[in-house]
Design an enzyme around this catalytic site. Structure first.
Site, mmCIF file in Angstrom:
data_model
loop_
_atom_site.group_PDB
_atom_site.id
_atom_site.type_symbol
_atom_site.label_atom_id
_atom_site.label_comp_id
_atom_site.label_asym_id
_atom_site.label_seq_id
_atom_site.Cartn_x
_atom_site.Cartn_y
_atom_site.Cartn_z
ATOM 1 N N HIS A 11 67.100 51.793 75.674
ATOM 2 C CA HIS A 11 66.113 52.661 76.287
ATOM 3 C C HIS A 11 64.894 51.858 76.680
ATOM 4 O O HIS A 11 64.613 50.837 76.092
ATOM 5 C CB HIS A 11 65.698 53.851 75.422
ATOM 6 C CG HIS A 11 65.788 53.630 73.957
ATOM 7 N ND1 HIS A 11 64.827 53.001 73.247
ATOM 8 C CD2 HIS A 11 66.754 53.961 73.076
ATOM 9 C CE1 HIS A 11 65.175 52.958 71.983
ATOM 10 N NE2 HIS A 11 66.342 53.522 71.832
ATOM 11 N N HIS A 136 62.080 41.607 68.521
ATOM 12 C CA HIS A 136 60.918 42.365 68.028
ATOM 13 C C HIS A 136 59.977 41.455 67.228
ATOM 14 O O HIS A 136 58.760 41.488 67.412
ATOM 15 C CB HIS A 136 61.366 43.510 67.118
ATOM 16 C CG HIS A 136 61.839 44.732 67.848
ATOM 17 N ND1 HIS A 136 61.174 45.264 68.931
ATOM 18 C CD2 HIS A 136 62.901 45.562 67.632
ATOM 19 C CE1 HIS A 136 61.808 46.348 69.354
ATOM 20 N NE2 HIS A 136 62.863 46.559 68.589
ATOM 21 N N ASP A 155 62.844 49.739 63.248
ATOM 22 C CA ASP A 155 63.135 50.635 64.376
ATOM 23 C C ASP A 155 64.335 51.504 64.039
ATOM 24 O O ASP A 155 64.701 51.633 62.861
ATOM 25 C CB ASP A 155 63.325 49.839 65.675
ATOM 26 C CG ASP A 155 64.596 49.016 65.708
ATOM 27 O OD1 ASP A 155 65.330 48.991 64.692
ATOM 28 O OD2 ASP A 155 64.871 48.409 66.756
ATOM 29 N N ASN A 314 53.793 54.047 64.766
ATOM 30 C CA ASN A 314 53.251 55.087 63.881
ATOM 31 C C ASN A 314 51.866 54.652 63.423
ATOM 32 O O ASN A 314 51.690 54.019 62.376
ATOM 33 C CB ASN A 314 54.190 55.320 62.700
ATOM 34 C CG ASN A 314 53.845 56.603 61.948
ATOM 35 O OD1 ASN A 314 52.694 56.830 61.594
ATOM 36 N ND2 ASN A 314 54.833 57.441 61.725
#
Ligand SMILES: [Fe+2]
Length: 613
Positions: A11, A136, A155, A314
């Protein structure tokens, strides 16, 4: 050394260009195709990066892809086999796509690059494949302002890994520990996103935004039934309650029975139960993140922490982590989700594969250039393109444009603000933003309902001058990427009356909590962007002028788009969004537009163009 990084087929596809270790350009494909989270090959983003740097395609030394397709295929296959025949439906639906496209990625990528850039180049010989969590981790460490740091990535899932602990020193990055699928903090949070009626992979931040309205009354149920967390933060998910291994849904009937009913229908009214669930999963997530952070501090002995992966978005958990003092400093990759994997893959290739030395940006700055890494338009182009769109506008000088915008904000108008290079990552940071007066009690409702067309509980984030952040909030740190949450200072708060205290959930929304109510959450918190004169001088000048007029160095900053739409990219995108919403003033570079002066026939019912997110 020119390295192109690509993230695609999962995505939020993206491309990034790294020249001699510096990030020169980066963009998400969705901004060009106008398809939110577009997962396809980032044709437009690749072209933009190469053109921006003025490179010929054959001058690219290496193309780094953000994950290893064969490993991901292995994970899918093994998961399906382990759960056969329960997983057959998902297998049947998901696998043919993988066989056709993803498994033969090297050939596919080489042919895509040839089709897009130059078919005369042997692209397959230039391709490198990073691992998802290494991408990442590289995106978190290499652009950070730290020479040495602990690195934590979390993730949903990449190939197998869902969580990794790593140690970065100089140009070296070593993975120390991993947690593997199906045990995933991201997927657990997504299960609650699904169950509370939001869209997985994009509605997670809505769950976070809902949490302060609820009571965490399900924390023990989650701990007792859904996830087993050890002291070092490692965890195991109880798969009896989830469907993500076998089906195309997140949760199963046992999960629904545990929480007393089926998932909320996405368009039905939010209730206290959803708010309590959101508050509960937020508490559990924060506990795990804290434990993992303490563990990676112990393992590495470092005082600096770098974060990436979707869970690093977050910001409530990040703010708590900062306040615990487990680390002295925290740096979070602003494109923490999979788009940022493009930056990580390219930087990882440069430092780990090509041995490129690391140079810190200096004066405590990171290497992301404020995330202003996308396209920009000069005045001649803006003039020509707005005219072609039928717009009525004036071109003003720099001082005048700042002054008029600040005055429009001060009288309560919603202002569309399109300036300079577009942001990379999910947040608008004052390049493609809608702005408003944070002091206005009506602003949150106006922007949510008449501009963004979305649920009214959604909070807005403040942009505040860096030099004044500690006058207004309980924080004195840089937060240029809106990834930290802090409380509004006591002297700016408005206490609730006993009658207001007794209100539940969303009814509390209409109670002004501070002298900047449009950006103050029900629990007095705010998701802060600090604005710096060196990285975004024009935005800094605007807020400074607003402060001259009002005494307040804080404004509302929300992304320039409507619900379900990618953030605007071009002058035309900005004009169309302006014409389809209740935004009253638009500035594109030095072009100044007032709604009242636009041709009536160009006004649209804009929200009908986008599927709800
Ligand atoms: Fe990821």
């Amino acid at each position: 050394m020119n390295i192109l990084g690509i993230s695609a087929y999962y995505h939020d596809a993206a491309a990034a260009l790294v020249v001699d270790g510096e990030i020169v350009a980066a963009a998400q494909e969705e901004r060009f195709t106008r398809v939110k989270h577009d997962p396809g090959f980032p044709t437009n983003a690749v072209r933009f990066c190469v053109d921006f740097a003025g490179l010929r395609p054959d001058q690219l030394d290496c193309i780094a892809f953000y994950d290893k397709p064969f490993l991901k295929f292995e994970r899918l296959l093994e998961t399906y086999l382990a759960f056969a025949p329960r997983g057959f439906t998902s297998f049947r639906q998901a696998l043919p796509v993988w066989i056709k496209e993803k498994l033969f990625q090297k050939r596919l990528l080489a042919s895509q690059l040839g089709a897009n850039l130059d078919s005369g180049v042997d692209w397959s010989s230039k391709l490198l494949f990073s691992e998802h969590h290494l991408s990442h981790a590289a995106s978190a460490f290499y652009p950070s302002p730290f020479d040495q740091a602990a690195v934590l990535t979390m993730d949903g899932v990449g190939e197998w890994t869902t969580t990794s602990l790593a140690h970065g020193t100089g140009n070296n990055l070593e993975v120390l520990k991993e947690i593997h699928f199906p045990h995933s903090l991201g997927l657990l949070y997504s299960a609650f996103t699904y169950y509370t009626g939001f869209k997985v992979n994009s509605g997670e931040y809505k769950v976070m935004g809902l949490a302060p309205y609820g009571e965490p009354r399900y924390v023990d149920v989650i701990r007792d039934h859904l996830i087993d967390v050890k002291d070092d933060g490692s965890f195991r998910v109880n798969l009896d309650y989830f469907d993500y291994c076998t089906g195309l849904r997140m949760t199963n009937e046992r999960f629904h029975a545990l929480f007393g009913g089926p998932p909320r229908n996405p368009e039905s009214r939010l209730g206290q139960k959803e708010m309590d669930l959101a508050a509960s999963i937020q508490v559990v997530t924060e506990e795990i993140v804290l434990k993992l952070a303490r563990d990676v501090a112990r393992e590495t002995g470092e005082r600096n922490l770098c974060l990436a992966g979707g869970v690093a978005l977050n910001c409530v958990a990040n703010g708590k982590l900062l306040r615990t003092g487990a680390f002295d400093r925290i740096w979070i990759q602003p494109a923490a989700g999979d788009a940022g994997g493009a930056v990580g893959a390219a930087l990882g290739a440069y430092h780990m594969h090509k041995g490129g030395a690391r140079r810190l940006a200096g004066s405590g700055r990171d290497g992301m250039r404020g995330a202003y890494l996308g396209p920009e338009y000069d005045t001649a182009t803006i003039r020509q393109r707005l005219s072609a769109a039928g717009a009525t506008f004036e071109i003003l000088d720099d001082g005048e444009i700042i002054d008029r915008c600040a005055r429009a904000l001060a009288v309560g108008m919603a202002v569309g603000w399109h300036q300079g290079r577009m942001e990379f990552g999910p947040r608008a940071l004052g390049a493609r933003s809608i702005l408003g007066d944070a002091r206005s009690p009506a602003m949150q409702k106006l922007l949510n309902l008449k501009v963004k067309f979305r649920e009214s509980f959604r909070p807005f984030a403040p942009s505040v001058l860096r030099e004044h952040v500690s006058d207004w909030f309980d924080i004195d740190e840089d937060s240029p990427y809106m990834l930290l949450v802090a409380d509004v200072r006591n002297e700016h708060r408005i206490a609730m009356t006993p009658e207001q205290e007794a209100l539940f959930g969303i009814d509390k929304l209409n109670v002004a909590r501070s002298s900047i109510p449009a950006v103050t959450h029900v629990d007095y918190s705010a998701r802060i962007q600090t604005v710096h004169a060196d990285t975004n001088p024009r935005y800094h000048a605007l807020i400074s002028r607003f402060r001259d007029l009002t005494g307040c160095p804080v404004i509302v900053n929300t992304s320039f788009n409507v619900r379900g739409e990618p953030i605007v990219c071009t002058p035309e995108d900005s004009y169309h969004c302006f014409m389809g919403t209740d935004i009253e003033v638009l500035v594109v570079g030095n072009a100044y537009l007032e709604k009242s002066r636009q041709p009536e026939h160009l006004k649209t019912r804009y929200e009908d163009n986008f599927a709800l997110d």
